[in-house]
Design an enzyme around this catalytic site. Structure first.
Site, PDB file in Angstrom:
ATOM      1  N   HIS A  52       0.848  -1.180   0.000  1.00 38.18           N
ATOM      2  CA  HIS A  52       0.000   0.000   0.000  1.00 38.18           C
ATOM      3  C   HIS A  52       0.879   1.224   0.000  1.00 38.18           C
ATOM      4  CE1 HIS A  52      -3.150   2.831   1.044  1.00 38.18           C
ATOM      5  NE2 HIS A  52      -3.973   1.917   0.601  1.00 38.18           N
TER       6      HIS A  52
ATOM      7  N   ASP B 215      -8.072  -5.088  -0.155  1.00 37.78           N
ATOM      8  CA  ASP B 215      -8.590  -5.859  -1.285  1.00 37.78           C
ATOM      9  C   ASP B 215      -8.263  -7.335  -1.212  1.00 37.78           C
ATOM     10  OD1 ASP B 215      -9.808  -3.741  -2.588  1.00 37.78           O
ATOM     11  OD2 ASP B 215      -7.891  -3.055  -3.376  1.00 37.78           O
TER      12      ASP B 215
HETATM   13  N1  CMC Z   1       4.113  -7.630  -5.107  1.00 36.67           N
HETATM   14  C1  CMC Z   1       5.458  -7.643  -5.255  1.00 36.67           C
HETATM   15  N2  CMC Z   1       6.272  -6.587  -5.056  1.00 36.67           N
HETATM   16  C2  CMC Z   1       5.675  -5.430  -4.693  1.00 36.67           C
HETATM   17  C3  CMC Z   1       4.283  -5.322  -4.521  1.00 36.67           C
HETATM   18  C4  CMC Z   1       3.491  -6.481  -4.727  1.00 36.67           C
HETATM   19  N3  CMC Z   1       2.175  -6.436  -4.568  1.00 36.67           N
HETATM   20  N4  CMC Z   1       3.962  -4.059  -4.153  1.00 36.67           N
HETATM   21  C5  CMC Z   1       5.120  -3.390  -4.115  1.00 36.67           C
HETATM   22  N5  CMC Z   1       6.160  -4.221  -4.433  1.00 36.67           N
HETATM   23  C6  CMC Z   1       7.593  -3.867  -4.440  1.00 36.67           C
HETATM   24  C7  CMC Z   1       7.966  -3.034  -5.648  1.00 36.67           C
HETATM   25  O1  CMC Z   1       8.368  -3.848  -6.732  1.00 36.67           O
HETATM   26  C8  CMC Z   1       9.074  -2.196  -5.099  1.00 36.67           C
HETATM   27  O2  CMC Z   1      10.226  -3.003  -5.029  1.00 36.67           O
HETATM   28  P1  CMC Z   1      11.703  -2.350  -5.208  1.00 36.67           P
HETATM   29  O3  CMC Z   1      11.869  -1.416  -4.065  1.00 36.67           O
HETATM   30  O4  CMC Z   1      12.633  -3.529  -5.172  1.00 36.67           O
HETATM   31  O5  CMC Z   1      11.682  -1.662  -6.541  1.00 36.67           O
HETATM   32  C9  CMC Z   1       8.639  -1.902  -3.660  1.00 36.67           C
HETATM   33  O6  CMC Z   1       7.804  -3.030  -3.293  1.00 36.67           O
HETATM   34  C10 CMC Z   1       7.852  -0.613  -3.483  1.00 36.67           C
HETATM   35  O7  CMC Z   1       6.760  -0.633  -4.398  1.00 36.67           O
HETATM   36  P2  CMC Z   1       6.129   0.648  -5.087  1.00 36.67           P
HETATM   37  O8  CMC Z   1       5.394   0.226  -6.325  1.00 36.67           O
HETATM   38  O9  CMC Z   1       7.193   1.689  -5.247  1.00 36.67           O
HETATM   39  O10 CMC Z   1       5.130   1.149  -3.989  1.00 36.67           O
HETATM   40  P3  CMC Z   1       3.951   2.158  -4.232  1.00 36.67           P
HETATM   41  O11 CMC Z   1       3.672   2.808  -2.934  1.00 36.67           O
HETATM   42  O12 CMC Z   1       4.231   3.031  -5.405  1.00 36.67           O
HETATM   43  O13 CMC Z   1       2.735   1.208  -4.684  1.00 36.67           O
HETATM   44  C11 CMC Z   1       0.869  -0.247  -4.633  1.00 36.67           C
HETATM   45  C12 CMC Z   1       1.714   0.776  -3.849  1.00 36.67           C
HETATM   46  C13 CMC Z   1      -0.395  -0.516  -3.828  1.00 36.67           C
HETATM   47  C14 CMC Z   1       0.467   0.354  -5.985  1.00 36.67           C
HETATM   48  C15 CMC Z   1       1.699  -1.539  -4.834  1.00 36.67           C
HETATM   49  O14 CMC Z   1       2.073  -2.078  -3.583  1.00 36.67           O
HETATM   50  C16 CMC Z   1       0.962  -2.580  -5.659  1.00 36.67           C
HETATM   51  O15 CMC Z   1       1.039  -2.552  -6.902  1.00 36.67           O
HETATM   52  N6  CMC Z   1       0.225  -3.544  -5.000  1.00 36.67           N
HETATM   53  C17 CMC Z   1      -0.574  -4.506  -5.714  1.00 36.67           C
HETATM   54  C18 CMC Z   1      -1.882  -3.861  -6.150  1.00 36.67           C
HETATM   55  C19 CMC Z   1      -2.852  -3.666  -4.998  1.00 36.67           C
HETATM   56  O16 CMC Z   1      -3.089  -4.569  -4.197  1.00 36.67           O
HETATM   57  N7  CMC Z   1      -3.458  -2.467  -4.944  1.00 36.67           N
HETATM   58  C20 CMC Z   1      -4.502  -2.149  -3.974  1.00 36.67           C
HETATM   59  C21 CMC Z   1      -4.108  -1.052  -3.042  1.00 36.67           C
HETATM   60  S1  CMC Z   1      -5.261  -0.961  -1.651  1.00 36.67           S
HETATM   61  C22 CMC Z   1      -6.705  -0.376  -2.326  1.00 36.67           C
HETATM   62  C23 CMC Z   1      -6.665   1.062  -2.579  1.00 36.67           C
HETATM   63  O17 CMC Z   1      -6.666   1.848  -1.594  1.00 36.67           O
HETATM   64  O18 CMC Z   1      -6.640   1.425  -3.764  1.00 36.67           O
END
Ligand code: CMC
Length: 427
Positions: A306, A363
């Protein structure tokens, strides 16, 4: 503590006031930055940028705290119903009995949707994703309620809000009924708000609707947990569209589109599809854990991580318990739940996930409950939108009442410098 922050650049110093929120969050107010220094800030994804001051929702991602108007999400999920929470979010205080009754009555009096709207729905193929249908129908509502756009008094604002809270569930129900090939119907004003939504979605033409308290309570809880989440992607969209005075319905329609994406609200559908794919592939959770960690593989463990919660998502905790209860109460033995639990355990003990603070989010479990309640997978994000509606409305109302300026970020241009035009034959 200093109440000013100083920026120093090439020998010049610039001072900016530091503001403090009611939960001691600090922010540097850079309103005068460009005027004074000619510089702007850049912050892709707005990870460090506050777009507004808001009194609606507080969340502390490190401590896993979420509250609406000062009431904890845990207490609201246990003690309040969705309509009370909607009122609280939008108007700032819990309603007394009289206020709640009036609010519900006003909603009921607007709970019809113009028959012509059915023709618009008719134009969609059955295969259309219901989020696209919902966004389009919400936008189409403007044409049938033009008075909702140009709001110049709080009374007009209230009328637009009540109209949307009344008609939106009908559109949600229609989007699902179209998919299922069921005749379109209207609600029953003798029922509670959430019970009516359930009836509108599931009533069969040849059967009497029977209320199931377990199902209604679970639905109520899910909607409350989704009702607001401060300045996320869809809420910021609602605010920025609303800041152009495009009107409430158009702003919400844009918010629905923003919510649709799999990195935001679309994750609940993506979670279920992922769990089903793992099951179909033999249930090997370790294989999918490895894929999620492999940087050359685009696969992410949906429902994990998240932007704000870096400890745990308090909504996920409540939903996890609710999912167990609903499945038990309804006597459902779902192998998908076992896979979900397995993945969760592995991720919680895996260095990659622990180091990056990736925990199950709201989710991860909501899709399992929706599935148990008989809601088709493609409708999961629509259910999220239904829950989020009061939050979007509250944020839009707050923005409009404060008369906030139009949202218009700046950029750092990195393209070509001015150059002469070259005629086509010379290129
Ligand atoms: N599976 C594997 N690796 C992950 C995941 C995941 N679900 N989420 C983040 N990472 C890794 C990412 O690859 C990165 O790694 P590194 O530092 O080695 O490059 C690190 O964790 C940080 O990730 P980020 O994408 O920079 O984090 P963010 O804050 O930009 O993204 C997120 C947050 C929710 C978009 C992301 O965690 C994600 O894509 N999760 C899966 C989709 C999901 O479940 N979304 C629902 C969010 S809750 C409902 C809502 O409020 O919308």
């Amino acid at each position: 503590m200093s109440d000013k922050a100083t920026l120093e650049y090439k020998g010049d110093k610039y001072e900016f006031p530091v503001i403090e929120g009611s939960e001691n969050e600090l922010a540097i107010n850079i309103k005068t930055l460009r005027g004074a220094s000619g510089m702007i800030t850049i912050d892709p994804g707005y990870k460090n940028t506050g777009s507004c001051e808001s009194a609606i929702t507080f969340l502390d991602g490190e401590k896993g705290i979420l509250s609406y108007r000062g009431y904890s999400i845990e207490e609201l999920a246990e003690k309040a119903d969705f309509l009370e929470v909607a009122y609280l979010l939008i108007f700032g205080e819990l309603p007394n009995k009289e206020q709640l009754d009036k609010f519900h009555q006003d909603i009921k009096s607007e709970s019809h949707v113009d028959e012509e709207m059915k023709k618009i729905l008719d134009g969609f193929p059955k295969s259309a994703h219901p989020m696209g249908v919902l966004s389009s129908l919400t936008s189409a509502l403007v044409a049938f309620n033009p008075e909702s756009v140009d709001i110049s008094s709080e009374k007009e604002m209230y009328d637009a809000i009540v109209t949307l809270l009344a008609k939106f569930p009908v559109l949600v129900a229609w989007a699902m009924r179209k998919k299922k090939g069921l005749p379109l119907d209207y609600g029953d004003d003798s029922l509670g708000y959430v019970e009516n939504i359930h009836k509108m979605m599931f009533k069969k033409p040849n059967q009497e609707y029977k209320k199931n308290k377990i199902v209604i309570d679970a639905l109520d809880k899910l909607l409350i947990l989704h009702a607001d989440h401060e300045q996320n992607c869809s809420t910021s969209t609602v605010r920025i569209v609303g800041s152009s005075h495009a009107g409430l319905f158009a702003s919400i329609s844009a918010g629905i589109s923003a919510l649709w994406g799999p990195l935001h609200g679309g994750a609940n559908q993506a979670v279920l599809e992922m769990l089903e794919a793992i099951e179909a592939d033999g249930g090997d959770t370790k294989k999918y854990m490895a894929k999620a960690k492999d940087k050359s593989d685009p696969f992410r463990l949906m429902g994990f991580g998240h932007r704000v919660y870096k400890n745990f998502d308090p909504r996920a905790k409540i939903i996890k318990v609710a999912a167990d209860e609903v499945l038990n109460d309804l006597g459902i033995d779902d192998p998908i739940l076992e896979i979900a639990k397995g993945l969760e355990q592995e991720a919680l003990n895996d260095e990659y996930f622990v180091k990056r603070k990736l925990y199950p989010n709201v989710d991860f479990y909501s899709g399992i409950i929706y599935r148990a309640l008989g809601i088709p997978t493609e409708m999961f994000t629509v259910m999220f939108a239904l829950g989020r509606l009061p939050g979007w409305i509250a944020q839009w109302r707050e923005m409009r009442l404060k008369n906030e300026p139009i949202g218009r970020p700046r950029q750092v241009y990195v393209g070509e410098n001015l150059r002469p035009f070259v005629a086509v034959e010379k290129r």
